[in-house]
Design an enzyme around this catalytic site. Structure first.
Site, mmCIF file in Angstrom:
data_model
loop_
_atom_site.group_PDB
_atom_site.id
_atom_site.type_symbol
_atom_site.label_atom_id
_atom_site.label_comp_id
_atom_site.label_asym_id
_atom_site.label_seq_id
_atom_site.Cartn_x
_atom_site.Cartn_y
_atom_site.Cartn_z
ATOM 1 N N ARG A 1 135.046 -0.649 82.626
ATOM 2 C CA ARG A 1 135.158 -0.714 81.168
ATOM 3 C C ARG A 1 136.260 -1.678 80.711
ATOM 4 O O ARG A 1 136.919 -1.441 79.702
ATOM 5 C CB ARG A 1 135.431 0.671 80.561
ATOM 6 C CG ARG A 1 134.268 1.624 80.636
ATOM 7 C CD ARG A 1 133.334 1.444 79.447
ATOM 8 N NE ARG A 1 132.128 2.238 79.626
ATOM 9 C CZ ARG A 1 131.984 3.482 79.161
ATOM 10 N NH1 ARG A 1 132.929 4.040 78.463
ATOM 11 N NH2 ARG A 1 130.872 4.124 79.389
ATOM 12 N N ASP B 1 124.730 -1.563 79.583
ATOM 13 C CA ASP B 1 124.905 -0.112 79.670
ATOM 14 C C ASP B 1 123.854 0.464 80.599
ATOM 15 O O ASP B 1 122.779 -0.121 80.753
ATOM 16 C CB ASP B 1 124.808 0.548 78.288
ATOM 17 C CG ASP B 1 125.412 1.949 78.348
ATOM 18 O OD1 ASP B 1 126.635 2.071 78.250
ATOM 19 O OD2 ASP B 1 124.643 2.909 78.550
ATOM 20 N N ARG C 1 136.435 -1.359 73.898
ATOM 21 C CA ARG C 1 137.221 -1.077 72.706
ATOM 22 C C ARG C 1 138.721 -1.256 72.848
ATOM 23 O O ARG C 1 139.445 -1.250 71.859
ATOM 24 C CB ARG C 1 136.901 0.335 72.207
ATOM 25 C CG ARG C 1 135.550 0.396 71.520
ATOM 26 C CD ARG C 1 135.116 1.815 71.235
ATOM 27 N NE ARG C 1 134.799 2.497 72.475
ATOM 28 C CZ ARG C 1 134.306 3.733 72.539
ATOM 29 N NH1 ARG C 1 134.117 4.417 71.432
ATOM 30 N NH2 ARG C 1 134.036 4.275 73.697
ATOM 31 N N ARG D 1 131.912 -7.271 67.857
ATOM 32 C CA ARG D 1 130.969 -6.165 67.734
ATOM 33 C C ARG D 1 130.774 -5.695 66.291
ATOM 34 O O ARG D 1 129.898 -4.872 66.037
ATOM 35 C CB ARG D 1 131.465 -4.979 68.587
ATOM 36 C CG ARG D 1 131.037 -4.970 70.047
ATOM 37 C CD ARG D 1 129.555 -4.626 70.217
ATOM 38 N NE ARG D 1 129.118 -3.552 69.366
ATOM 39 C CZ ARG D 1 129.338 -2.262 69.591
ATOM 40 N NH1 ARG D 1 129.957 -1.888 70.674
ATOM 41 N NH2 ARG D 1 128.925 -1.342 68.736
ATOM 42 N N TYR E 1 121.033 12.229 81.687
ATOM 43 C CA TYR E 1 120.903 11.929 80.254
ATOM 44 C C TYR E 1 119.473 12.163 79.779
ATOM 45 O O TYR E 1 119.244 12.620 78.659
ATOM 46 C CB TYR E 1 121.298 10.475 79.967
ATOM 47 C CG TYR E 1 122.796 10.240 79.981
ATOM 48 C CD1 TYR E 1 123.605 10.845 79.028
ATOM 49 C CD2 TYR E 1 123.387 9.419 80.921
ATOM 50 C CE1 TYR E 1 124.979 10.633 79.032
ATOM 51 C CE2 TYR E 1 124.755 9.197 80.938
ATOM 52 C CZ TYR E 1 125.539 9.811 79.990
ATOM 53 O OH TYR E 1 126.894 9.610 79.998
#
Ligand code: CP3
Length: 388
Positions: free
Chosen positions: A71, A120, A75, A84, A195
């Site tokens: 990552r 992702d 962010r 973004r 998921y």
């Protein structure tokens, strides 16, 4: 240089309907060409084959200590937040110029030894036609969870053509990266299926764990679908220019060893079967997986990623010194005072020196609130410590 591809004879049983070494030829996903890396691939034309990252992954002595962060794009970077603005997460992954720009941002800023492809684990689901979104602050959410044999049978098939935006983003990234390798990745079948069954993030993953015992045939069919879908995603990235690939089984830590070995490892082996002939190093990472490390190696990978819970000397002991390791700076310490963080990084390096190769990373992803200047300083520290 030691070749560290560690392929044990396949000791796993098979799940009904799923073989552990199925090749792409009997894949449930369609029409991927037989894989190969072209002469212009960075691993073949000399750009990345002697890079510190690839050298360490192959058990050799790198010219400097390689480091990258899971990552690292995201962010924690103001430049990421800026590009973004107004673009949904999954849309940003499917715009090749934007995905490439985000992939490159942390390499420019931190001088890390690898880029990780910005995408992702649910992107191949979306490209197959599954209705999925990433809800900010929550994670992947499916319109319709996959819980029955009929649900699995109705899953759409990922095609090779649908992966074109991925190949294009990889090509654009690699063209800018020069000698810095790009790492491709995919979600492992269990994490992806978790998921899909839950339809959203969950803590205990009760849905998939119930399914594997209560309805093993449906579980095997779902795990096979996920394996082939992730396998094709990996193949697309590697053939378009990625020099290594990491399988993320982020939620495998919710499984005991027996369930992992019987219901999950054969599917992870199957996902990697799509790319293991290409000659690019393969890395396998999970969290909470201290008890699973040997089984995770035995799906047939070159490098094991270790989370922050287990010191690397102990991980290496459990693995019998057979593979290079990746990890495992505790992300929590990125917010500690510098002297505390520095001492921890030095401890990780000392523990990693027991393994036949070591690539520095975090023990999980960069927390969004991390001060990016701290990451740059960690990279400088790691590069300042001689390799021998
Ligand atoms: O730098 C990198 O590591 C590259 C890109 C990357 C992302 N996701 C980008 C992303 C990678 C390798 C992943 C893999 C991924 N995605 C995993 C496996 C690794 C892990 O963290 O365990 C998992 C489980 C996912 C699923 C997922 N996607 C979650 C749980 C989330 C967080 C949701 C949130 O908002 O907290 C995402 C979204 C996501 N994927 C973000 C990024 C940068 C944040 C979204 C944003 O910026 O708005």
């Amino acid at each position: 240089m030691t070749a560290c591809r560690y392929l044990l004879p396949r000791i796993f049983g098979t799940i009904e309907g799923m073989t552990s070494s199925a090749a792409a030829s009997n894949s449930t996903a369609s029409n991927a060409p037989a894989g190969t890396l072209g002469a212009n691939h960075p691993l073949k034309d000399g750009r990345t084959s002697d890079s510190p990252l690839i050298t360490a992954y192959r058990g050799g002595t790198p010219s400097r200590r390689p480091v990258w962060f899971m990552r690292q794009a995201g962010r924690s970077l103001p430049e990421y937040l800026k590009v973004r603005e107004g673009v949904a997460m999954l849309d940003s992954c499917l715009r090749p110029e934007l995905a490439a720009e985000i992939t490159l941002q942390p390499v420019r800023r931190h001088d890390v030894d690898a880029a990780i492809f910005f995408s992702d684990i649910v992107i191949p689901l979306k490209l197959a036609g599954v209705s999925v979104d990433i809800v900010p602050g929550v994670g992947p959410v499916l319109d319709k969870p996959v819980r029955t044999a009929a649900d699995v049978a109705a899953l759409p098939t990922l095609t090779w053509e649908a992966l074109e935006p991925i190949r294009e983003a990889v090509r654009l990234s690699v063209a800018e990266l020069g000698k810095t390798p790009l790492i491709g990745f995919a979600g492992a079948p269990f994490t992806l299926a978790a998921y899909m069954v839950e339809g959203k993030p969950s803590r205990d993953h009760l849905g998939p764990r119930t399914m594997m015992h209560a309805d093993p045939e449906t579980w095997a069919a779902l795990a096979t679908w996920a394996a082939d879908t992730s396998g094709m995603f990996l193949q697309a990235q590697l053939e378009a220019g990625a020099s290594a690939a990491q399988l993320f089984d982020s939620w495998a830590g919710s499984l005991g060893l027996a369930d992992y070995t019987k219901y999950v490892a054969p599917a992870s082996t199957r996902a990697l079967d799509h790319v293991r002939g290409l000659g690019a190093p393969l890395i396998h990472f999970g969290t909470g997986t201290s008890e699973l490390l040997v089984a995770m190696r035995d799906v047939g990978v070159d490098v094991v990623g270790v989370d922050y819970r287990l010191p690397l000397d102990e991980a290496n002991r459990r693995l019998g010194g057979t593979v290079p390791l990746q990890g495992n700076i505790d992300p929590a310490l990125l917010s500690a005072p510098w002297d505390v963080l520095e001492a921890h990084v030095r401890e990780v390096i000392a523990a990693g020196s027991h393994a036949p190769g070591h690539v520095l990373n975090l023990g999980h992803g960069v927390p969004p609130e991390t001060d990016p200047t701290v990451l740059t300083r960690v990279v400088e520290l790691i590069h300042s410590i001689p390799t021998e």
